[in-house]
Design a protein around this motif. Structure first.
Motif, PDB file in Angstrom:
ATOM      1  N   PHE A  56       0.417  -1.142  -0.137  1.00 34.24           N
ATOM      2  CA  PHE A  56      -0.134  -0.177  -0.184  1.00 34.24           C
ATOM      3  C   PHE A  56       1.355   1.278  -0.096  1.00 34.24           C
ATOM      4  O   PHE A  56       0.675   2.412  -1.013  1.00 34.24           O
ATOM      5  N   VAL A  57       1.676   1.507   0.662  1.00 35.92           N
ATOM      6  CA  VAL A  57       2.631   2.430   0.974  1.00 35.92           C
ATOM      7  C   VAL A  57       3.374   2.081  -0.246  1.00 35.92           C
ATOM      8  O   VAL A  57       3.822   3.987  -1.015  1.00 35.92           O
ATOM      9  N   ALA A  58       3.904   1.544  -0.602  1.00 37.32           N
ATOM     10  CA  ALA A  58       4.556   1.190  -2.154  1.00 37.32           C
ATOM     11  C   ALA A  58       3.834   2.481  -3.169  1.00 37.32           C
ATOM     12  O   ALA A  58       4.437   3.075  -4.136  1.00 37.32           O
ATOM     13  N   GLN A  59       2.796   1.884  -3.160  1.00 38.38           N
ATOM     14  CA  GLN A  59       1.716   2.061  -4.353  1.00 38.38           C
ATOM     15  C   GLN A  59       1.371   3.431  -4.459  1.00 38.38           C
ATOM     16  O   GLN A  59       1.139   4.349  -5.632  1.00 38.38           O
ATOM     17  N   HIS A  60       1.574   3.991  -2.794  1.00 40.65           N
ATOM     18  CA  HIS A  60       1.062   5.982  -2.840  1.00 40.65           C
ATOM     19  C   HIS A  60       2.195   6.466  -2.766  1.00 40.65           C
ATOM     20  O   HIS A  60       2.237   7.513  -3.700  1.00 40.65           O
ATOM     21  N   ILE A  61       3.580   6.133  -2.496  1.00 37.59           N
ATOM     22  CA  ILE A  61       4.453   7.187  -2.107  1.00 37.59           C
ATOM     23  C   ILE A  61       5.662   5.859  -2.876  1.00 37.59           C
ATOM     24  O   ILE A  61       7.513   7.104  -2.766  1.00 37.59           O
ATOM     25  N   GLY A  62       5.952   5.141  -2.839  1.00 38.18           N
ATOM     26  CA  GLY A  62       6.751   4.513  -4.067  1.00 38.18           C
ATOM     27  C   GLY A  62       7.292   3.072  -2.954  1.00 38.18           C
ATOM     28  O   GLY A  62       7.592   2.944  -1.726  1.00 38.18           O
ATOM     29  N   TRP A  63       8.143   2.467  -4.099  1.00 38.41           N
ATOM     30  CA  TRP A  63       9.038   1.395  -3.390  1.00 38.41           C
ATOM     31  C   TRP A  63      10.098   1.459  -2.356  1.00 38.41           C
ATOM     32  O   TRP A  63       9.990   1.086  -1.394  1.00 38.41           O
ATOM     33  N   ARG A  64      10.775   2.479  -3.164  1.00 31.70           N
ATOM     34  CA  ARG A  64      12.065   2.806  -1.904  1.00 31.70           C
ATOM     35  C   ARG A  64      11.413   3.944  -1.250  1.00 31.70           C
ATOM     36  O   ARG A  64      12.330   2.761   0.743  1.00 31.70           O
ATOM     37  N   PRO A  65      10.877   4.478  -0.418  1.00 33.13           N
ATOM     38  CA  PRO A  65      10.496   4.867   0.763  1.00 33.13           C
ATOM     39  C   PRO A  65      10.002   3.503   1.862  1.00 33.13           C
ATOM     40  O   PRO A  65       9.923   3.665   2.711  1.00 33.13           O
ATOM     41  N   ALA A  66       8.429   2.968   0.759  1.00 35.19           N
ATOM     42  CA  ALA A  66       8.166   1.585   1.843  1.00 35.19           C
ATOM     43  C   ALA A  66       9.866   0.408   2.386  1.00 35.19           C
ATOM     44  O   ALA A  66       9.278   0.305   3.279  1.00 35.19           O
ATOM     45  N   VAL A  67      10.045   0.341   1.361  1.00 32.81           N
ATOM     46  CA  VAL A  67      11.372  -0.191   1.925  1.00 32.81           C
ATOM     47  C   VAL A  67      12.115  -0.081   3.239  1.00 32.81           C
ATOM     48  O   VAL A  67      12.884  -0.686   4.100  1.00 32.81           O
ATOM     49  N   PHE A  68      12.579   1.591   3.331  1.00 32.03           N
ATOM     50  CA  PHE A  68      13.017   2.614   4.053  1.00 32.03           C
ATOM     51  C   PHE A  68      12.278   2.158   5.951  1.00 32.03           C
ATOM     52  O   PHE A  68      13.462   2.300   6.336  1.00 32.03           O
ATOM     53  N   SER A  69      11.565   2.697   5.295  1.00 33.35           N
ATOM     54  CA  SER A  69       9.970   2.468   6.319  1.00 33.35           C
ATOM     55  C   SER A  69      10.418   1.492   7.549  1.00 33.35           C
ATOM     56  O   SER A  69      10.160   0.810   8.432  1.00 33.35           O
ATOM     57  N   VAL A  70      10.266  -0.128   6.364  1.00 34.93           N
ATOM     58  CA  VAL A  70      11.001  -1.624   6.807  1.00 34.93           C
ATOM     59  C   VAL A  70      12.220  -1.535   7.438  1.00 34.93           C
ATOM     60  O   VAL A  70      12.542  -1.933   9.382  1.00 34.93           O
ATOM     61  N   ALA A  71      13.095  -0.729   6.794  1.00 30.81           N
ATOM     62  CA  ALA A  71      14.480  -0.642   8.004  1.00 30.81           C
ATOM     63  C   ALA A  71      15.271   0.092   9.160  1.00 30.81           C
ATOM     64  O   ALA A  71      15.137  -0.465  10.190  1.00 30.81           O
ATOM     65  N   VAL A  72      14.318   1.074   9.050  1.00 24.77           N
ATOM     66  CA  VAL A  72      13.663   1.680  10.412  1.00 24.77           C
ATOM     67  C   VAL A  72      12.725   1.587  11.002  1.00 24.77           C
ATOM     68  O   VAL A  72      13.351   1.487  12.424  1.00 24.77           O
ATOM     69  N   ALA A  73      12.435  -0.046  11.111  1.00 28.23           N
ATOM     70  CA  ALA A  73      11.210  -0.157  12.308  1.00 28.23           C
ATOM     71  C   ALA A  73      12.559  -1.419  12.605  1.00 28.23           C
ATOM     72  O   ALA A  73      12.346  -1.237  13.053  1.00 28.23           O
ATOM     73  N   ALA A  74      12.892  -1.643  11.674  1.00 26.11           N
ATOM     74  CA  ALA A  74      13.638  -2.932  13.012  1.00 26.11           C
ATOM     75  C   ALA A  74      14.789  -2.404  13.434  1.00 26.11           C
ATOM     76  O   ALA A  74      15.471  -3.283  13.657  1.00 26.11           O
ATOM     77  N   ALA A  75      15.481  -1.239  12.754  1.00 29.22           N
ATOM     78  CA  ALA A  75      16.662  -0.462  13.390  1.00 29.22           C
ATOM     79  C   ALA A  75      15.870  -0.603  15.044  1.00 29.22           C
ATOM     80  O   ALA A  75      16.492  -0.791  15.668  1.00 29.22           O
ATOM     81  N   VAL A  76      14.864   0.309  15.034  1.00 23.61           N
ATOM     82  CA  VAL A  76      14.460   0.792  16.003  1.00 23.61           C
ATOM     83  C   VAL A  76      14.165  -0.651  17.451  1.00 23.61           C
ATOM     84  O   VAL A  76      14.311  -0.689  18.173  1.00 23.61           O
ATOM     85  N   LEU A  77      13.313  -2.213  16.273  1.00 26.87           N
ATOM     86  CA  LEU A  77      13.434  -3.046  17.478  1.00 26.87           C
ATOM     87  C   LEU A  77      14.844  -3.734  18.035  1.00 26.87           C
ATOM     88  O   LEU A  77      15.117  -4.331  18.962  1.00 26.87           O
ATOM     89  N   ALA A  78      15.821  -3.422  16.694  1.00 30.19           N
ATOM     90  CA  ALA A  78      17.095  -4.565  17.682  1.00 30.19           C
ATOM     91  C   ALA A  78      17.657  -2.977  18.728  1.00 30.19           C
ATOM     92  O   ALA A  78      17.928  -3.778  19.465  1.00 30.19           O
ATOM     93  N   ALA A  79      17.081  -2.075  18.799  1.00 25.96           N
ATOM     94  CA  ALA A  79      17.154  -1.202  20.007  1.00 25.96           C
ATOM     95  C   ALA A  79      16.753  -1.559  21.163  1.00 25.96           C
ATOM     96  O   ALA A  79      17.438  -1.683  22.028  1.00 25.96           O
ATOM     97  N   VAL A  80      15.058  -1.346  21.026  1.00 21.75           N
ATOM     98  CA  VAL A  80      14.483  -1.962  21.729  1.00 21.75           C
ATOM     99  C   VAL A  80      14.744  -3.999  22.014  1.00 21.75           C
ATOM    100  O   VAL A  80      14.627  -3.507  23.329  1.00 21.75           O
ATOM    101  N   ALA A  81      14.942  -4.542  21.549  1.00 17.27           N
ATOM    102  CA  ALA A  81      15.585  -5.673  21.767  1.00 17.27           C
ATOM    103  C   ALA A  81      16.679  -5.921  22.688  1.00 17.27           C
ATOM    104  O   ALA A  81      17.153  -6.826  23.501  1.00 17.27           O
ATOM    105  N   LEU A  82      17.771  -5.151  22.454  1.00 17.08           N
ATOM    106  CA  LEU A  82      19.145  -4.648  22.865  1.00 17.08           C
ATOM    107  C   LEU A  82      18.647  -4.057  24.571  1.00 17.08           C
ATOM    108  O   LEU A  82      19.967  -4.704  25.372  1.00 17.08           O
ATOM    109  N   LEU A  83      17.614  -3.040  24.696  1.00 12.77           N
ATOM    110  CA  LEU A  83      17.149  -2.518  25.776  1.00 12.77           C
ATOM    111  C   LEU A  83      16.309  -3.419  27.005  1.00 12.77           C
ATOM    112  O   LEU A  83      16.635  -3.485  28.111  1.00 12.77           O
ATOM    113  N   PHE A  84      15.433  -4.558  26.120  1.00 12.96           N
ATOM    114  CA  PHE A  84      14.221  -5.183  27.075  1.00 12.96           C
ATOM    115  C   PHE A  84      14.671  -6.736  27.422  1.00 12.96           C
ATOM    116  O   PHE A  84      14.010  -7.252  27.664  1.00 12.96           O
ATOM    117  N   LEU A  85      15.419  -7.178  25.755  1.00 11.14           N
ATOM    118  CA  LEU A  85      15.083  -8.596  26.452  1.00 11.14           C
ATOM    119  C   LEU A  85      16.342  -9.093  27.414  1.00 11.14           C
ATOM    120  O   LEU A  85      16.910  -8.842  27.762  1.00 11.14           O
TER     121      LEU A  85
END
Length: 457
Positions: A171-200
């Motif tokens: 859906f994101v890719a259809q409206h703003i492009g595939w690169r922003p869609a992939v970049f958004s997942v990259a940012v989310a994965a990076a945030v989750l890596a930080a969360v895992a480092l702090l709370f696991l």
């Protein structure tokens, strides 16, 4: 037990007695990590067309991003599992999330198709290690009696990634492009890596894994399990790789391919449920019935090909039977005792991915020789080979269970650390391969439209 005591216990390889806030947070983080891992893996399902157009390659060529990912998993699952066995689990898990982040960033900013493939290889490396680490983690931070539930919750992220993650990215890719869609997942994965480092909760590594040798694998029956598993997935993917165009040829509208695949994938959940019921009571008998059912449905598909309803019903039975096989093969590998559980998982995971790639190649050759309608006959022939190995290999698939009679809660830590490798990774790869089948379906529909237009003119 206090939270501090529990943390210490987990850190020293002792599982907690009661559920704590740390355990709950840890399971939630692992579930989210699985969600983003699956979303990363399945991203091409919705982005293939726009990515291929932007990068100046055909959709067929773009399908290579699926192949390189699966190849990385197949080649690296065993060595990475063995190499990282002694490392702290949190460190390894965070590293895999960082790997997913790097993979998505490389793809989001890729100037060429080659860089996209390189990014997918990085993702495949992370994927080869992530699932065995996540499943083992889940069993180590909860009481033994809740290990199965913890695994089920963590890997519900797989289904959520498929049902929600990919459509949202599309859906994101259809409206703003595939690169922003992939970049958004990259940012989310990076945030989750930080969360895992702090709370696991911290979990220490295991002792040196027992890898064994090919002779030991053969003697214990593990080799026969691996061979039968490879043939099973090869036979399955002879047809499944082309299920999109096959369904279209049977009368399905090209725009409904993704929905049909989602329905068929849902029937696999029934098979997974059945496997859980019989993996302790009758593993050999259940596996024989499952593989035989798959072979029979493949042999029946060409005869119902003129009916869309008939094709979908038979395909649904095939997918339900296939849903049992991952659990049953993994249980057989672990019960053989030829290697440590994590290594058994890596061997079966690698064999499954080799089978996927080989089955797709065989299917491509058979498609050119006999056409879509009779393609399932080729898959049935390979499945008969798998069935033959299961029937002949009494040591790998005994009538009566090995000394580990029941895969009960007491042994869940050993089992689930490897079981999820197949029951999640293989569906992930299979759904990723739908990228290719979906695009082939679109291509097939386009060809039909062109033919009809030419006939009318």
């Amino acid at each position: 037990m206090s939270t501090n005591t529990t943390t210490s216990a987990v850190s020293t390889n002792t599982r907690p007695i009661t559920v704590t806030s740390q355990s709950i947070v840890g399971i939630a983080v692992l579930g989210l990590a699985t969600f983003f891992a699956i979303t990363t893996e399945l991203m091409p399902v919705g982005l293939l067309g726009t990515m291929s157009a932007d990068l100046g390659v055909s959709e067929a060529t773009m399908g290579i991003v699926v192949t390189v990912y699966a190849a990385a998993v197949a080649i690296l699952a065993l060595p990475l599992t063995a190499f990282t066995a002694k490392l702290p689990r949190k460190t390894v898990l965070v590293a895999t999330l960082v790997g997913y982040t790097v993979s998505n960033l490389m793809i989001a900013f890729a100037p060429s198709f080659a860089v996209v493939c390189a990014g997918r290889v990085v993702g495949g490396i992370a994927h080869a290690l992530f699932f065995s680490v996540a499943s083992a983690y889940a069993t180590r931070i909860v009481p033994p009696r809740l290990a199965g539930r913890a695994i089920a919750f963590v890997y519900s992220g797989s289904s959520l990634g498929f049902v929600l993650g990919v459509p949202v990215a599309t859906f994101v890719a259809q409206h703003i492009g595939w690169r922003p869609a992939v970049f958004s997942v990259a940012v989310a994965a990076a945030v989750l890596a930080a969360v895992a480092l702090l709370f696991l909760p911290a979990v220490s590594g295991a002792a040196s894994p027992h890898i064994g040798s090919p002779k030991a694998w053969a003697r214990t029956g593990l080799l026969s399990v691996v061979v039968a598993d490879l043939l099973l997935f090869a036979g399955h993917y002879v047809v499944y790789t082309y299920i999109g165009p096959y369904a279209i040829d049977a009368g399905l509208d090209a725009s409904l391919v993704s929905g049909a695949l989602l329905v068929l994938g849902g029937t696999g959940v029934i098979g997974l449920w059945l496997a859980g019921m019989f993996v302790d009571r009758a593993p050999r008998q259940t596996l024989v019935v499952a593989v035989a059912t798959m072979a029979v449905t493949f042999a029946a598909l060409p005869f119902v090909h003129g009916s869309l309803v008939g094709t979908m019903v038979v395909a649904g039975v095939w997918m339900a039977a296939n849903g049992t096989t991952g659990t049953l093969f993994m249980a057989a590998a672990i019960r053989s005792g030829g290697v440590s559980p994590d290594i058994a998982g890596a061997l079966v995971n690698g064999a499954s991915n080799i089978g996927i790639a080989g089955g797709a190649a065989i299917g491509g050759q058979a498609l050119g020789l006999v056409g879509l309608q009779y393609l399932p006959f080729a898959g049935a022939a390979v499945l008969v080979g798998s069935l033959g190995v299961v029937l002949a290999a009494r040591r790998g698939f005994p009538v009566h269970s090995h000394h580990q009679e029941h895969l009960s809660t007491s042994s869940l830590e050993a089992i689930t650390s490897s079981l999820a490798v197949v029951t999640t990774s293989v569906p992930v790869v299979s759904r990723a391969i739908q990228t290719v089948t979906g695009s082939i379906g679109i291509a097939t529909g386009s060809i039909r439209t062109q033919r009809r237009s030419s006939e009318l003119s």
